[in-house]
Design a protein around this motif. Structure first.
Motif, mmCIF file in Angstrom:
data_model
loop_
_atom_site.group_PDB
_atom_site.id
_atom_site.type_symbol
_atom_site.label_atom_id
_atom_site.label_comp_id
_atom_site.label_asym_id
_atom_site.label_seq_id
_atom_site.Cartn_x
_atom_site.Cartn_y
_atom_site.Cartn_z
ATOM 1 N N ALA A 1 10.213 -11.695 -7.502
ATOM 2 C CA ALA A 1 9.809 -10.408 -8.090
ATOM 3 C C ALA A 1 8.435 -10.020 -7.569
ATOM 4 O O ALA A 1 7.627 -10.881 -7.211
ATOM 5 C CB ALA A 1 9.789 -10.506 -9.612
ATOM 6 N N VAL A 2 8.202 -8.707 -7.542
ATOM 7 C CA VAL A 2 6.917 -8.163 -7.092
ATOM 8 C C VAL A 2 6.561 -6.981 -7.980
ATOM 9 O O VAL A 2 7.426 -6.166 -8.308
ATOM 10 C CB VAL A 2 6.997 -7.680 -5.618
ATOM 11 C CG1 VAL A 2 5.724 -6.977 -5.198
ATOM 12 C CG2 VAL A 2 7.313 -8.827 -4.682
ATOM 13 N N VAL A 3 5.299 -6.901 -8.347
ATOM 14 C CA VAL A 3 4.765 -5.709 -9.002
ATOM 15 C C VAL A 3 3.862 -5.047 -7.976
ATOM 16 O O VAL A 3 2.868 -5.628 -7.537
ATOM 17 C CB VAL A 3 3.992 -6.047 -10.297
ATOM 18 C CG1 VAL A 3 3.405 -4.783 -10.901
ATOM 19 C CG2 VAL A 3 4.899 -6.759 -11.289
ATOM 20 N N LEU A 4 4.235 -3.850 -7.571
ATOM 21 C CA LEU A 4 3.518 -3.117 -6.530
ATOM 22 C C LEU A 4 2.606 -2.083 -7.181
ATOM 23 O O LEU A 4 3.092 -1.238 -7.951
ATOM 24 C CB LEU A 4 4.539 -2.434 -5.614
ATOM 25 C CG LEU A 4 4.040 -1.838 -4.321
ATOM 26 C CD1 LEU A 4 3.548 -2.928 -3.379
ATOM 27 C CD2 LEU A 4 5.165 -1.067 -3.658
ATOM 28 N N PRO A 5 1.315 -2.117 -6.897
ATOM 29 C CA PRO A 5 0.405 -1.128 -7.506
ATOM 30 C C PRO A 5 0.713 0.297 -7.046
ATOM 31 O O PRO A 5 1.323 0.512 -5.997
ATOM 32 C CB PRO A 5 -0.981 -1.549 -7.005
ATOM 33 C CG PRO A 5 -0.821 -2.919 -6.450
ATOM 34 C CD PRO A 5 0.616 -3.065 -6.044
ATOM 35 N N ALA A 6 0.279 1.249 -7.814
ATOM 36 C CA ALA A 6 0.444 2.665 -7.473
ATOM 37 C C ALA A 6 -0.291 2.979 -6.170
ATOM 38 O O ALA A 6 -1.326 2.387 -5.865
ATOM 39 C CB ALA A 6 -0.094 3.537 -8.597
ATOM 40 N N GLY A 7 0.265 3.910 -5.416
ATOM 41 C CA GLY A 7 -0.412 4.424 -4.233
ATOM 42 C C GLY A 7 -0.280 3.577 -2.984
ATOM 43 O O GLY A 7 -0.918 3.865 -1.976
ATOM 44 N N HIS B 1 7.080 5.138 1.690
ATOM 45 C CA HIS B 1 6.547 6.128 0.759
ATOM 46 C C HIS B 1 5.561 5.457 -0.191
ATOM 47 O O HIS B 1 5.408 4.236 -0.180
ATOM 48 C CB HIS B 1 7.687 6.779 -0.048
ATOM 49 C CG HIS B 1 8.443 5.807 -0.885
ATOM 50 N ND1 HIS B 1 9.426 4.988 -0.358
ATOM 51 C CD2 HIS B 1 8.372 5.487 -2.203
ATOM 52 C CE1 HIS B 1 9.922 4.225 -1.309
ATOM 53 N NE2 HIS B 1 9.297 4.493 -2.452
ATOM 54 N N ARG B 2 4.916 6.264 -0.983
ATOM 55 C CA ARG B 2 4.041 5.783 -2.051
ATOM 56 C C ARG B 2 4.198 6.723 -3.230
ATOM 57 O O ARG B 2 4.797 7.806 -3.097
ATOM 58 C CB ARG B 2 2.585 5.708 -1.587
ATOM 59 C CG ARG B 2 2.012 7.044 -1.168
ATOM 60 C CD ARG B 2 0.609 6.890 -0.641
ATOM 61 N NE ARG B 2 0.122 8.194 -0.166
ATOM 62 C CZ ARG B 2 -1.048 8.383 0.383
ATOM 63 N NH1 ARG B 2 -1.874 7.360 0.556
ATOM 64 N NH2 ARG B 2 -1.408 9.574 0.780
ATOM 65 N N HIS B 3 3.671 6.314 -4.360
ATOM 66 C CA HIS B 3 3.784 7.109 -5.586
ATOM 67 C C HIS B 3 2.376 7.468 -6.055
ATOM 68 O O HIS B 3 1.660 6.614 -6.563
ATOM 69 C CB HIS B 3 4.555 6.329 -6.654
ATOM 70 C CG HIS B 3 5.904 5.904 -6.194
ATOM 71 N ND1 HIS B 3 6.995 6.736 -6.238
ATOM 72 C CD2 HIS B 3 6.340 4.741 -5.637
ATOM 73 C CE1 HIS B 3 8.043 6.104 -5.751
ATOM 74 N NE2 HIS B 3 7.664 4.893 -5.372
#
Length: 160
Positions: free
Chosen positions: A95-101, A52-54
């Motif tokens: 840790a990971v920071v995943l960008p939007a979309g 999925h994505r946000h």
């Protein structure tokens, strides 16, 4: 004040292991409309988090390993695996920071895996996730085969 100790995390893992979906979350935010959603997710082998994505609205997500190991899959728009990151014990990635979309999914690689997740609120269940049309829906008879394929890809990343 909310205190999350080892016993509480162990109980969260036990609850996830006994649940039909093989996962369970512990929300730290008080309401779904809080501006910051913070939670612990216990995920067990065999759980399926549909890619999925946000997008509505666009939201970045942060994942921090607490215990165990998991694989983060990032997909292109056609469903091809673009990136696989092994996160947690025995990995350089914690840790990971995943960008939007970004299309993504997480897979548990061992029993007792827990991660901390944060994202922008509010959480609106009907619009929070844009599920990938190329991935099977949860409960579909082909989920097991799809998940096995992801685990094969993750396994190739785990070898020295």
């Amino acid at each position: 004040m909310k205190i999350i100790d080892r016993d509480r995390l162990s109980h969260l893992s036990q609850t996830a292991a006994q649940s039909e979906r093989r996962r369970k979350n512990l929300n730290l935010h008080d309401e779904y409309d809080d501006p910051c959603q913070r939670l612990f997710n216990a995920i067990e082998p065999g759980t399926y988090i549909r890619p999925h994505r946000h997008l509505n609205p666009p939201k970045a997500e942060s994942f921090v390993s607490i215990r165990g190991r998991m694989a983060l899959f990032v997909f292109d728009d056609n469903g091809a695996v673009d990136t696989v990151l092994i996160i947690g014990e025995g990995s350089d990635v914690q840790a990971v920071v995943l960008p939007a979309g970004v299309w993504h999914s997480l897979v548990s690689l061992e029993t007792g895996t827990i991660f901390f997740e944060s994202s922008q609120g509010p959480y609106v269940p009907l619009t929070d996730k844009d599920f990938a049309p190329w991935a099977p829906a949860e409960g579909s008879p082909v989920v097991e085969t799809y998940l096995a394929g992801l685990l094969d890809i993750a396994g190739s990343k785990c070898k020295p």
